[in-house]
Every structure is written in structure tokens, then in C-alpha cells.
Design an enzyme around this catalytic site. Structure first.
Site, PDB file in Angstrom:
ATOM      1  N   HIS A   1      13.367 -25.817 -16.237  1.00  0.00           N
ATOM      2  CA  HIS A   1      12.685 -24.840 -17.010  1.00  0.00           C
ATOM      3  C   HIS A   1      11.134 -24.818 -16.994  1.00  0.00           C
ATOM      4  CE1 HIS A   1      11.741 -22.103 -20.534  1.00  0.00           C
ATOM      5  NE2 HIS A   1      10.596 -23.077 -20.498  1.00  0.00           N
ATOM      6  N   GLU A   2      10.834 -26.119 -17.127  1.00  0.00           N
ATOM      7  CA  GLU A   2       9.260 -26.367 -16.957  1.00  0.00           C
ATOM      8  C   GLU A   2       8.688 -26.118 -15.182  1.00  0.00           C
ATOM      9  OE1 GLU A   2       7.252 -27.087 -19.325  1.00  0.00           O
ATOM     10  OE2 GLU A   2       8.782 -26.984 -20.769  1.00  0.00           O
TER      11      GLU A   2
ATOM     12  N   HIS B   1       8.416 -22.507 -14.800  1.00  0.00           N
ATOM     13  CA  HIS B   1       7.121 -21.886 -15.263  1.00  0.00           C
ATOM     14  C   HIS B   1       5.850 -22.218 -14.300  1.00  0.00           C
ATOM     15  CE1 HIS B   1       7.530 -20.643 -19.523  1.00  0.00           C
ATOM     16  NE2 HIS B   1       7.821 -22.071 -19.707  1.00  0.00           N
TER      17      HIS B   1
ATOM     18  N   GLU C   1       8.949 -17.215 -20.872  1.00  0.00           N
ATOM     19  CA  GLU C   1       9.937 -17.991 -21.199  1.00  0.00           C
ATOM     20  C   GLU C   1      11.283 -17.661 -20.501  1.00  0.00           C
ATOM     21  OE1 GLU C   1       9.644 -21.195 -22.287  1.00  0.00           O
ATOM     22  OE2 GLU C   1       7.284 -20.615 -22.477  1.00  0.00           O
TER      23      GLU C   1
ATOM     24  N   ASP D   1      13.790 -19.673 -18.116  1.00  0.00           N
ATOM     25  CA  ASP D   1      15.108 -19.962 -18.184  1.00  0.00           C
ATOM     26  C   ASP D   1      15.742 -19.503 -17.049  1.00  0.00           C
ATOM     27  OD1 ASP D   1      14.558 -21.065 -20.531  1.00  0.00           O
ATOM     28  OD2 ASP D   1      15.246 -19.374 -22.050  1.00  0.00           O
TER      29      ASP D   1
HETATM   30 ZN   LIG Z   1       8.688 -22.740 -21.560  1.00  0.00          ZN
END
Ligand SMILES: [Zn+2]
Length: 412
Positions: free
Chosen positions: A277-278, A281, A355, A359
Site C-alpha cells: 500500500h505504501e 502511494h 488511499e 489499496d
Molecule cells: Zn495510505
């Protein structure tokens, strides 16, 4: 009271009223679902944990409303008691209006304004967080953090203020453009220096030990072509049982940081999903996009200060009999929050959009949504997150979608 002061008071009270109204709306919504674990969360959280999360949410809301009201009183006192013009005259009289003296005035006001909140910070940590089992900070660590913060403000913040005021002297009417440039350069410098010089002052960073987890995470980095220098473990447990993960630095100085609390709470595939997930980003360029936006807003901010600094009425409304730039910078800083508050839902909506994208990226590289869902469930449970916020409340304040929203998007 002149019209400017009236408008400012209306803005301050409007924000205060909106915050209390939203908080009350949320409180009633939480209470309405408090009797039993809602259908959607059966099998995810047990009854005692759910009850505890309700109690934690309500306690934080009550504390937040008191803190907010107190903050309004403090702001009104600073703005309208004559304290600020008195401080300005004191510095101007004793040390002149040089950049060094005016920066000291701004610094002194900033320091004085940080004091009234200290008892609230202390109570929040050692009473509220303590009561729900989150606090692990010692008194010594807490006070040392404040001292280190002050030292950094003196070493970094004060010279920056001097520089900006010097720029006003040097560059004349176009000062706001140059001051903005200096600010951006400072922020870029901080992005480079913070992970190397500042963060180690507050936490210990150790490389993730050799083993299955490290292998797994490095493979993920390789698979997603994410260049990272190292995977570090941060002793987040020094202050709190809350958990997190992030990365810092640029290019080959990039470091992946996992809180030790996160490693303790999640299993290997869940940790991999959080890291994915990071990385999402990063791959979707969320950070530069947000930086670009905040850079643009600070340009607008400096321009607005340059306009306000030409208006006599702006100074007089707060008791200043000068048109020096320092009070204009100060007043703008104190007042921008009451206007920006109304734009914060937009910023949070934007953040939630990112977000979801991160995801979706994690689901893609993991080839399944289950690991991330498992991680999110555990994080919500361990952090006693509010599982039933009022939609208006979460829409206004939440930078992350709620657990249900994220699960629905991941399963979709
Ligand atoms: Zn996040």
C-alpha cells in the site's frame, strides 16, 4: 469593535460551532450503535473490544470539544487583548525593527502561544491515552521531546524567520515571490535532512533483521521496482502502542520504516500488504502531487500577506500602529486556520481518493485483497478506531476511508 474584528470573530465562532456540531452529530451516531456489535463487524471485533472502542471514541470527542473551546478563548485573548501590539512595541523599542529583532518577536509569540496547550497535551497522553492502554511514554521522554522541539525551532525556525524578513528588506514589492522561493528551498532541505538528522533525535532506527520477513519485503520491493536503501524498524513503542509504516528520503537514500508495534501486531503477509500500500502511494506519485499543491497554496498565502500588509485597516483591527511586515505575517498565520477549515473536507476527500488508489495497487501486486483486509481489520481493532462514524463527520475529517468503505472497495 470595527468591521474587520467583527468578521474575524464571526469566522472564529463559525468554525467553533461547526466543530462542536459535527462532534455532537458523531457522538449521537456512535451511541445509537453502541448497544451491540453492528452486523457488519460481527466476527471482526469481539464485544469487549467494540465497547472499548466506543468508550475511547466518546472520551476523545469530549476531550476534543473542551480543548477546541479552550483554543478559541486563547486565540481571542491573543488577538484582542493588546498582548501582540505590546510585544511588538517591546521588541521594536528595545531592539529596533531589524530582521533579527522582528524574528525574535515572532518566535516569542509562537513560543508563548504554544504554552497554553501544554496541559492539554500532557493530559491527552498521560490520562486519556493511558486510560485506554495506549500510552508508553515516560514523563522524561515527554518533556525531553518538548525541549528537543524547542531547540530545533531555535536552530532551524528562527534563522528561517530572519531570512524571510531580510528578503522583505532586500527585494521590495516582489518580496512574496522570493520569500516563497526561500520557503520551498527550506522545505526541500528538510525533506533531505529530516530522516538523517532530525528523526534519529526522537527515535531509534535499526535495520530489519535478516530472515523470512525481510526476504519477503525485499522481494516485494523488487517485484514493484521500488528502489530502497534499507528497511528500518522504528521504536514507536517508546511513545505509544499505536502503529504505522512509512518511507522517507529520496532515490537511493530512500528508507522503508516500519513501527515495531506494527511488526508485533501483523503477520508476514499482512505486513507485506501494508508495505505494498505504501509503495502504491509512491508509484502513483501521490507525494509529489500533494507537495506541488501545498507549494502552490503557500505561494497564494505569501501573496495574500503581501496584499494585507499594505492595508492600514488590517493592522488597526488588532491594535497595531505600524505597517511592519512582521505583524502581518503573524496575524495571517493566526487567522488562516479559520478560513482553511472550510476547505479541509476537500483536502480529506482528495487524500481518501489516494488511499483507495494505494489499496487497489496493493491488491494488484499481492494478487489478492485478503492480506490487506486482514491488516486493516487488525489495525482498526488494535487502535480502537471508531467503527461507526457519522458519514458527515468522516467525510469532513477523515484522511482515510473507514474500514467498511475500504473493504467494500477491495472486494469490488
Ligand atoms: Zn495510505
Amino acid at each position: 469593535m470595527n468591521w474587520v474584528a467583527t468578521v474575524v470573530c464571526v469566522l472564529i465562532f463559525a468554525r467553533w460551532a461547526a466543530e462542536l456540531w459535527l462532534s455532537n452529530l458523531n457522538r449521537r451516531h456512535v451511541l445509537a450503535h453502541a448497544d451491540a456489535v453492528p452486523e457488519a463487524f460481527r466476527g471482526i471485533v469481539d464485544e469487549p473490544t467494540y465497547k472499548k472502542s466506543v468508550a475511547y471514541t466518546l472520551a476523545k470527542a469530549r476531550f476534543g470539544s473542551i480543548e477546541e473551546t479552550y483554543g478559541v478563548i486563547v486565540l481571542l485573548v491573543f488577538l484582542f487583548s493588546g498582548l501582540l501590539p505590546f510585544g511588538f512595541h517591546f521588541f521594536a523599542h528595545h531592539h529596533g525593527t531589524s530582521a533579527w529583532s522582528m524574528a525574535a518577536f515572532l518566535f516569542a509569540v509562537g513560543f508563548a502561544m504554544s504554552l497554553p496547550g501544554l496541559p492539554f497535551d500532557w493530559y491527552g497522553q498521560f490520562r486519556l491515552e493511558q486510560k485506554f492502554g495506549f500510552n508508553t511514554t515516560t514523563q522524561k521522554t515527554w518533556w525531553l521531546d518538548r525541549v528537543k522541539g524547542l531547540a530545533l525551532a531555535i536552530l532551524l525556525g528562527y534563522p528561517l524567520l530572519v531570512l524571510i524578513l531580510k528578503i522583505v528588506e532586500w527585494t521590495g514589492a516582489q518580496w512574496w515571490l522570493w520569500a516563497w522561493g526561500a520557503m520551498i528551498a527550506f522545505q526541500l532541505l528538510m525533506l533531505v535532512l529530516a530522516p538523517v538528522l532530525i528523526m534519529p533525535l526522537f527515535n531509534k532506527f535499526t535495520p530489519l533483521p535478516e530472515g523470512a520477513l525481510r526476504e519477503r519485503l525485499l522481494k516485494l520491493a523488487e517485484r514493484t521496482r521500488f528502489v530502497a536503501n534499507s528497511i528500518q524498524v522504528m521504536d514507536g513503542s517508546k511513545r505509544s502502542r499505536h502503529s504505522n509504516a512509512f518511507f522517507t528520503g529520496f532515490g537511493k537514500f530512500r528508507k522503508i520504516v516500519l513501527f515495531d508495534t506494527l511488526i508485533a501486531q501483523l503477520n508476514e503477509s499482512e505486513l507485506e500488504a501494508v508495505l505494498a500500500h505504501e509503495i502504491g502511494h509512491f508509484k502513483k506519485k501521490h507525494i509529489p502531487k500533494m507537495l506541488l499543491f501545498s507549494t502552490f497554496s503557500s505561494l497564494v498565502g505569501f501573496y495574500v500577506v503581501s496584499l494585507l500588509a499594505k492595508q492600514d485597516w488590517f493592522y488597526r483591527a488588532f491594535g497595531f500602529e505600524t505597517t511592519h511586515i512582521a505583524p502581518a505575517l503573524l496575524l495571517f498565520t493566526l487567522l488562516s486556520g479559520v478560513v482553511m477549515f472550510w476547505f479541509s473536507p476537500l483536502a480529506h476527500w482528495w487524500s481518501r481518493k489516494y488511499e483507495y488508489e494505494a489499496d487497489a495497487f496493493a491488491k494488484g501486486v499481492m494478487n489478492e485483497p485478503q492480506s490487506l483486509i486482514g491488516a486493516l481489520r487488525k489495525l482498526n481493532e488494535k487502535n480502537l478506531s471508531n467503527l461507526t462514524p457519522h458519514p458527515l463527520y468522516s467525510g469532513f475529517y477523515y484522511s482515510h476511508p473507514t474500514l467498511l468503505e475500504r473493504e467494500a472497495a477491495l472486494k469490488g
